[in-house]
Design an enzyme around this catalytic site. Structure first.
Site, PDB file in Angstrom:
ATOM      1  NE  ARG A 109      -3.945   0.181   1.955  1.00 36.92           N
ATOM      2  CZ  ARG A 109      -4.802   0.668   2.853  1.00 36.92           C
ATOM      3  NH1 ARG A 109      -4.877   0.155   4.070  1.00 36.92           N
ATOM      4  NH2 ARG A 109      -5.594   1.677   2.542  1.00 36.92           N
ATOM      5  CG  ASN A 146      -6.227   9.984   8.843  1.00 33.26           C
ATOM      6  OD1 ASN A 146      -5.595   8.942   9.079  1.00 33.26           O
ATOM      7  ND2 ASN A 146      -7.412  10.213   9.384  1.00 33.26           N
ATOM      8  CE  LYS A 147      -9.260   5.208   5.003  1.00 30.02           C
ATOM      9  NZ  LYS A 147      -8.837   4.578   3.728  1.00 30.02           N
ATOM     10  CG  ASP A 171      -2.737   6.413   6.667  1.00 27.49           C
ATOM     11  OD1 ASP A 171      -3.772   6.897   7.168  1.00 27.49           O
ATOM     12  OD2 ASP A 171      -2.542   5.188   6.546  1.00 27.49           O
ATOM     13  CD  GLN A 188     -11.799   1.986   6.557  1.00 27.63           C
ATOM     14  OE1 GLN A 188     -12.850   2.552   6.232  1.00 27.63           O
ATOM     15  NE2 GLN A 188     -10.772   1.918   5.729  1.00 27.63           N
TER      16      GLN A 188
HETATM   17  O1  MRU Z   1      -7.244   2.559   4.676  1.00 26.84           O
HETATM   18  P1  MRU Z   1      -6.976   2.339   6.135  1.00 26.84           P
HETATM   19  O2  MRU Z   1      -8.122   1.769   6.873  1.00 26.84           O
HETATM   20  O3  MRU Z   1      -5.680   1.589   6.342  1.00 26.84           O
HETATM   21  O4  MRU Z   1      -6.757   3.817   6.683  1.00 26.84           O
HETATM   22  C1  MRU Z   1      -6.427   3.989   8.030  1.00 26.84           C
HETATM   23  C2  MRU Z   1      -6.367   5.406   8.450  1.00 26.84           C
HETATM   24  O5  MRU Z   1      -6.552   6.311   7.683  1.00 26.84           O
HETATM   25  C3  MRU Z   1      -5.982   5.649   9.877  1.00 26.84           C
HETATM   26  O6  MRU Z   1      -6.575   6.825  10.361  1.00 26.84           O
HETATM   27  C4  MRU Z   1      -4.456   5.800   9.939  1.00 26.84           C
HETATM   28  O7  MRU Z   1      -3.822   4.729   9.335  1.00 26.84           O
HETATM   29  C5  MRU Z   1      -3.977   5.948  11.324  1.00 26.84           C
HETATM   30  S1  MRU Z   1      -3.990   4.424  12.194  1.00 26.84           S
HETATM   31  C6  MRU Z   1      -3.430   4.684  13.749  1.00 26.84           C
END
Ligand code: MRU
Length: 340
Positions: free
Chosen positions: A86, A241-242, A231, A190
């Site tokens: 990823r 971030n997401k 991220d 999520q």
């Molecule tokens: O696509 P994902 O579910 O891996 O995305 C996760 C996020 O965006 C979280 O907020 C981020 O990884 C922080 S986890 C402590």
């Protein structure tokens, strides 16, 4: 792990990598027991394990499996594949980089043991970082506050306790968090599936909302603080971030409420001057057009599926790390925290 036990997003048991399959939560607690690094790579790609620190730790254990599958050559092959499973979370390449270094330093006859020790060390460090972030972040929360969070930045996304959700859990234990608004987090939910599952284990009072309800609630004064994970954080504090996080930061700014980011130092990418250079994962549009197994978009209609967005540093009130809380200007505060 489970209702009774301590949360572990990633574990090592009897020579296998154990993952709770996050695509099956909250309906089923299914554990995957993986023997080959290729299975770990596929679990990361398909988001059976997800969240920036958790995919880093999973990849680290994946490299351990590679050492058993075929020694140093296989370790390097695994590192190359795992680090690109990823693209956005820098924790993945950071963790693989540490495993490469450990492999370089290991004696040939103890490669497996040395790599396993390094992966265990990384998991332990993540647990300690999460707890420190929880403590430092809880200090920042206003008394009896109502918090809004997005996606899942809990133990499922790190290893055990969580970053943004660790702050909320710690705040709740101290009586500072009164209520949590949980963004459902389209398209993969999520928030609705994972954050709600984790907060329920803690007994936190909460409600799940559709992502597009946040503005309404914030404008009515029903949110005191927004806190999310990250991220990848560039040197100037711009934060990926997401998808949907940027929207929340704009809303928080418009309504004068604090917007905090919580992340371990392994999420910093100080080589990137700003957020425009952060690679944004562009996932299968099928995750948007099909929801819960049902097609929700007419056949033949295009969709896009950007998995992350970038929040400009100027919208971020503070970045909570295990070494302290960075405040603007972030170029100085983040590099000073990273130097230790
Ligand atoms: O696509 P994902 O579910 O891996 O995305 C996760 C996020 O965006 C979280 O907020 C981020 O990884 C922080 S986890 C402590």
């Amino acid at each position: 792990m489970g209702e009774k036990g301590e949360l572990r997003a990633v574990d090592w048991e009897d020579g296998r990598v154990v993952l709770i399959d996050q695509t099956r939560l909250p309906l089923e607690e299914v554990y995957l027991r993986l023997r080959r690094w290729q299975e770990v790579r596929d679990a990361i790609r398909s988001m059976r394990v997800r969240g920036a620190p958790a995919i880093g730790i999973a990849a680290a254990y994946g490299v351990v499996l590679a050492a058993r599958q075929g020694g140093l050559g296989e370790v390097e092959r695994a590192c190359q594949e795992l680090e690109k499973a990823r693209p956005t979370a820098v924790n993945l390449s950071w963790a693989v980089g540490r495993m490469r270094e450990a492999a370089r330093e290991a004696a040939e006859d103890s490669l497996f043991e040395q790599l396993l020790t390094e992966a265990h060390r990384m998991a332990r460090e993540q647990d300690e970082a999460d707890r420190a972030i929880g403590r430092l972040g809880a200090e920042l929360l206003p008394p009896r506050c109502r918090v809004l969070t997005h996606c899942n930045a809990g133990g499922l996304a790190t290893y055990s306790f969580g970053t943004a959700l660790g702050v909320i859990k710690e705040g709740f234990r101290r009586g500072k968090v009164r209520f949590v608004w949980v963004d459902e987090t389209r398209p993969l939910l999520q928030g609705a599936r994972l954050t709600a599952w984790e907060l329920r284990r803690e007994g936190v009072d909460m409600a799940v909302i559709c992502d597009n309800m946040a503005g309404h609630l914030i404008s009515r004064g029903e949110v005191d603080v927004v806190i999310t994970g990250a991220d990848r954080i560039a040197a100037n504090g711009d934060t990926a971030n997401k998808i949907g996080t940027y929207t929340l930061a704009v809303l928080a700014h418009r309504h004068g409420i604090p917007f905090y980011v919580a992340a371990p130092l392994s999420t910093l990418d100080l080589d990137l001057p700003d957020g425009s250079l952060i690679p944004i994962e562009d996932r299968d549009p099928g995750e948007v057009t099909v929801c819960g197994g049902m097609r929700t978009v007419p056949e033949g209609v295009a969709a896009r599926n950007f998995a992350f967005d970038v929040t400009p540093a100027e919208l971020i009130t503070g970045i909570v790390t295990e070494m302290g809380v960075a405040r603007p200007p972030y170029r100085e505060s983040l590099s000073s925290l990273a130097r230790g």
